[in-house]
Design a protein around this motif. Structure first.
Motif, PDB file in Angstrom:
ATOM      1  N   ARG A   1       1.152  -1.035   0.050  1.00 58.54           N
ATOM      2  CA  ARG A   1      -0.080  -0.118  -0.122  1.00 58.54           C
ATOM      3  C   ARG A   1       0.627   1.241  -0.046  1.00 58.54           C
ATOM      4  O   ARG A   1       0.677   2.354  -0.729  1.00 58.54           O
ATOM      5  N   LYS A   2       1.685   1.322   0.767  1.00 55.92           N
ATOM      6  CA  LYS A   2       2.743   2.488   1.143  1.00 55.92           C
ATOM      7  C   LYS A   2       3.500   2.364  -0.641  1.00 55.92           C
ATOM      8  O   LYS A   2       3.260   3.382  -0.925  1.00 55.92           O
ATOM      9  N   LYS A   3       3.610   1.381  -1.097  1.00 59.50           N
ATOM     10  CA  LYS A   3       4.069   1.160  -2.960  1.00 59.50           C
ATOM     11  C   LYS A   3       3.081   2.128  -3.630  1.00 59.50           C
ATOM     12  O   LYS A   3       3.472   3.456  -4.639  1.00 59.50           O
ATOM     13  N   GLU A   4       2.097   1.818  -3.143  1.00 60.93           N
ATOM     14  CA  GLU A   4       1.150   2.570  -4.513  1.00 60.93           C
ATOM     15  C   GLU A   4       0.871   4.113  -3.651  1.00 60.93           C
ATOM     16  O   GLU A   4       1.432   4.600  -4.201  1.00 60.93           O
ATOM     17  N   TYR A   5       1.064   3.949  -2.431  1.00 63.24           N
ATOM     18  CA  TYR A   5       0.579   6.118  -2.262  1.00 63.24           C
ATOM     19  C   TYR A   5       1.781   6.725  -2.821  1.00 63.24           C
ATOM     20  O   TYR A   5       1.959   7.627  -3.004  1.00 63.24           O
ATOM     21  N   VAL A   6       3.162   6.278  -2.471  1.00 62.22           N
ATOM     22  CA  VAL A   6       4.040   6.871  -2.727  1.00 62.22           C
ATOM     23  C   VAL A   6       4.374   7.378  -4.219  1.00 62.22           C
ATOM     24  O   VAL A   6       4.075   8.026  -5.098  1.00 62.22           O
ATOM     25  N   LYS A   7       4.015   6.632  -5.460  1.00 64.28           N
ATOM     26  CA  LYS A   7       3.648   6.350  -6.404  1.00 64.28           C
ATOM     27  C   LYS A   7       2.190   7.145  -6.934  1.00 64.28           C
ATOM     28  O   LYS A   7       2.900   7.909  -7.830  1.00 64.28           O
ATOM     29  N   CYS A   8       1.352   7.556  -5.718  1.00 63.73           N
ATOM     30  CA  CYS A   8       0.278   8.069  -6.410  1.00 63.73           C
ATOM     31  C   CYS A   8       0.985  10.306  -6.458  1.00 63.73           C
ATOM     32  O   CYS A   8       0.381  10.133  -6.980  1.00 63.73           O
ATOM     33  N   LEU A   9       1.819   9.881  -5.073  1.00 68.04           N
ATOM     34  CA  LEU A   9       2.137  10.970  -5.131  1.00 68.04           C
ATOM     35  C   LEU A   9       2.949  11.572  -6.078  1.00 68.04           C
ATOM     36  O   LEU A   9       2.629  12.987  -6.599  1.00 68.04           O
ATOM     37  N   GLU A  10       3.894  10.777  -6.591  1.00 71.92           N
ATOM     38  CA  GLU A  10       4.917  11.102  -7.513  1.00 71.92           C
ATOM     39  C   GLU A  10       3.742  11.097  -8.644  1.00 71.92           C
ATOM     40  O   GLU A  10       4.439  12.154  -9.678  1.00 71.92           O
ATOM     41  N   SER A  11       3.450  10.494  -9.041  1.00 71.83           N
ATOM     42  CA  SER A  11       2.311  10.594  -9.936  1.00 71.83           C
ATOM     43  C   SER A  11       1.769  12.006 -10.131  1.00 71.83           C
ATOM     44  O   SER A  11       1.677  13.320 -10.937  1.00 71.83           O
ATOM     45  N   ARG A  12       0.850  11.961  -9.018  1.00 77.46           N
ATOM     46  CA  ARG A  12       0.908  13.554  -7.958  1.00 77.46           C
ATOM     47  C   ARG A  12       1.240  14.953  -9.022  1.00 77.46           C
ATOM     48  O   ARG A  12       1.268  16.583  -8.910  1.00 77.46           O
ATOM     49  N   VAL A  13       2.755  14.653  -8.320  1.00 78.82           N
ATOM     50  CA  VAL A  13       3.772  15.587  -8.322  1.00 78.82           C
ATOM     51  C   VAL A  13       4.307  16.304  -9.826  1.00 78.82           C
ATOM     52  O   VAL A  13       4.178  17.160 -10.098  1.00 78.82           O
ATOM     53  N   ALA A  14       4.319  14.849 -10.406  1.00 80.65           N
ATOM     54  CA  ALA A  14       4.124  15.025 -12.027  1.00 80.65           C
ATOM     55  C   ALA A  14       3.421  16.168 -12.718  1.00 80.65           C
ATOM     56  O   ALA A  14       3.020  16.972 -12.996  1.00 80.65           O
ATOM     57  N   VAL A  15       1.823  15.731 -12.816  1.00 79.74           N
ATOM     58  CA  VAL A  15       0.906  16.521 -12.944  1.00 79.74           C
ATOM     59  C   VAL A  15       0.594  17.326 -12.696  1.00 79.74           C
ATOM     60  O   VAL A  15       0.814  18.359 -13.870  1.00 79.74           O
ATOM     61  N   LEU A  16       0.866  18.433 -11.323  1.00 77.75           N
ATOM     62  CA  LEU A  16       0.888  19.191 -10.263  1.00 77.75           C
ATOM     63  C   LEU A  16       1.771  20.183 -11.983  1.00 77.75           C
ATOM     64  O   LEU A  16       2.050  21.290 -11.518  1.00 77.75           O
ATOM     65  N   GLU A  17       3.068  19.198 -12.062  1.00 76.09           N
ATOM     66  CA  GLU A  17       4.244  20.350 -12.031  1.00 76.09           C
ATOM     67  C   GLU A  17       3.593  20.837 -13.958  1.00 76.09           C
ATOM     68  O   GLU A  17       4.037  21.718 -13.795  1.00 76.09           O
ATOM     69  N   VAL A  18       3.448  20.304 -14.713  1.00 78.05           N
ATOM     70  CA  VAL A  18       3.209  19.973 -15.916  1.00 78.05           C
ATOM     71  C   VAL A  18       2.361  21.102 -15.907  1.00 78.05           C
ATOM     72  O   VAL A  18       1.737  22.205 -16.327  1.00 78.05           O
ATOM     73  N   GLN A  19       1.371  21.347 -14.648  1.00 72.81           N
ATOM     74  CA  GLN A  19      -0.415  21.867 -14.586  1.00 72.81           C
ATOM     75  C   GLN A  19       0.679  23.760 -14.445  1.00 72.81           C
ATOM     76  O   GLN A  19       0.394  24.334 -14.846  1.00 72.81           O
ATOM     77  N   ASN A  20       1.755  23.640 -13.703  1.00 71.93           N
ATOM     78  CA  ASN A  20       2.132  24.189 -13.631  1.00 71.93           C
ATOM     79  C   ASN A  20       2.793  25.503 -13.953  1.00 71.93           C
ATOM     80  O   ASN A  20       2.825  26.487 -14.733  1.00 71.93           O
ATOM     81  N   LYS A  21       3.640  24.975 -15.058  1.00 67.63           N
ATOM     82  CA  LYS A  21       4.039  25.306 -15.804  1.00 67.63           C
ATOM     83  C   LYS A  21       3.433  25.633 -17.291  1.00 67.63           C
ATOM     84  O   LYS A  21       3.211  26.676 -17.755  1.00 67.63           O
ATOM     85  N   LYS A  22       2.207  24.970 -17.115  1.00 70.07           N
ATOM     86  CA  LYS A  22       1.174  25.919 -18.508  1.00 70.07           C
ATOM     87  C   LYS A  22       0.333  26.815 -17.192  1.00 70.07           C
ATOM     88  O   LYS A  22       0.590  28.070 -18.509  1.00 70.07           O
ATOM     89  N   LEU A  23       0.274  26.939 -16.993  1.00 70.22           N
ATOM     90  CA  LEU A  23      -0.583  28.281 -15.873  1.00 70.22           C
ATOM     91  C   LEU A  23       0.444  29.472 -16.055  1.00 70.22           C
ATOM     92  O   LEU A  23       0.291  30.961 -16.553  1.00 70.22           O
ATOM     93  N   ILE A  24       2.524  29.448 -16.014  1.00 69.19           N
ATOM     94  CA  ILE A  24       2.824  29.954 -15.966  1.00 69.19           C
ATOM     95  C   ILE A  24       2.527  30.501 -17.554  1.00 69.19           C
ATOM     96  O   ILE A  24       2.774  32.074 -18.267  1.00 69.19           O
ATOM     97  N   GLU A  25       2.550  29.328 -18.486  1.00 68.43           N
ATOM     98  CA  GLU A  25       2.710  30.250 -19.639  1.00 68.43           C
ATOM     99  C   GLU A  25       1.936  30.587 -20.123  1.00 68.43           C
ATOM    100  O   GLU A  25       1.947  31.826 -20.860  1.00 68.43           O
ATOM    101  N   GLU A  26       0.805  30.704 -19.497  1.00 72.29           N
ATOM    102  CA  GLU A  26      -0.700  31.428 -19.498  1.00 72.29           C
ATOM    103  C   GLU A  26      -0.252  32.374 -19.100  1.00 72.29           C
ATOM    104  O   GLU A  26      -0.786  33.747 -20.207  1.00 72.29           O
ATOM    105  N   LEU A  27       0.020  32.605 -18.302  1.00 68.38           N
ATOM    106  CA  LEU A  27       0.136  34.138 -17.752  1.00 68.38           C
ATOM    107  C   LEU A  27       1.553  34.947 -18.367  1.00 68.38           C
ATOM    108  O   LEU A  27       0.592  36.502 -18.268  1.00 68.38           O
TER     109      LEU A  27
END
Length: 236
Positions: free
Chosen positions: A198-224
């Motif tokens: 479960r912990k591995k899944e959890y960590v993967k989940c967080l890592e995945s989320r980090v990746a997604v948020l980084e992309v979102q952040n980049k897009k928002l910066i570009e939009e700005l």
DNA sequence: GCATCGCTCCGTCATAGCTT
DNA sequence: AAGCTATGACGGAGCGATGC
């Protein structure tokens, strides 16, 4: 220094650093909510473990030497503090209730709530990855992630203990105690495996989320930047 | 080839928190 | 209150990489 000794030593700085982080992040942050000896773990001088955050990973090397100078901290005291920390699952669930879009790991009540037994469903941001026990799908904005919890069944050959009332001799009592202990160890062994999974899944989940948020952040910066250009035409 | 390191996995213990 | 479960912590083993 022995192999293990050094391993534990290296991990000390991270644990200490992590503890400070926890104290300074009482606002519900997920940071440092996971601690264990597996996967991306970092162990401490006294053998305590933690999974460092991304920022912490970046500073491991720097803090390593300073930790050496600090000496040995009472492990019992630290352990007391550590043991009061809520589990990663609780933290994730708390976070999910505060922040929409944060994946939630449900408690094992799925039978009552309509979902198939032993499957925890989490809504996660868009990402694709697959694991041995679950998978993300990228078919929509909010793909679901499923963790299949294997039904816990006693392995073959395990005989349930006889009732205490049927035992008489000290030898029987000793055998009963041994059997109970073995049963407990076996259960705990399985629990530990499941917990780590479960912990591995959890960590993967967080890592995945980090990746997604980084992309979102980049897009928002570009939009700005684009909007800035539009709103402030050149004056020359 | 050997020693060492870093990483991962595993079993076990301790214990907080939940259930009965 | 006792029993049970989940999980943090600890320590050992195995393995590949690296340096000598």
């Amino acid at each position: 220094m022995s192999k293990c000794g050094r391993k534990k030593y290296i991990k000390t700085s991270i644990r200490q650093m992590t503890m400070e982080t926890v104290e300074s992040q009482q606002d519900g942050s997920v940071t440092d909510s996971v601690t264990d000896s597996d996967s991306t773990h970092v162990q401490t001088q006294t053998g305590q473990n933690s999974i460092p955050t991304l920022a912490q990973v970046a500073t491991i090397a720097e803090t390593d030497e300073s930790a050496e100078a600090e000496g040995v901290i009472d492990s019992h005291k630290r352990r007391e503090i550590l043991s009061r920390r809520p589990s990663y699952r609780k933290i994730l669930n708390e976070l999910s209730s505060d922040v929409p879009g944060v994946p939630k790991i449900e408690e094992e009540k799925s039978e009552e709530e309509g979902t198939p037994p032993n499957i925890a469903t989490m809504a996660v941001p868009t990402s694709i990855y697959q694991t041995s026990t679950g998978q993300y799908t990228a078919t929509g904005d909010m793909p679901t992630y499923q963790i299949r919890t294997p039904t816990t069944a006693l392995p073959q050959g395990v005989v349930m203990a006889a009732s205490p009332g049927s035992l008489h001799s000290p030898q029987q009592l000793a055998e009963e105690a041994t059997r109970k202990r073995e049963l407990r160890l076996m259960k705990n062994r399985e629990a530990a495996k499941e917990c780590r999974r479960r912990k591995k899944e959890y960590v993967k989940c967080l890592e995945s989320r980090v990746a997604v948020l980084e992309v979102q952040n980049k897009k928002l910066i570009e939009e700005l930047e684009t909007l800035k250009d539009i709103c402030s035409p050149k004056t020359d």
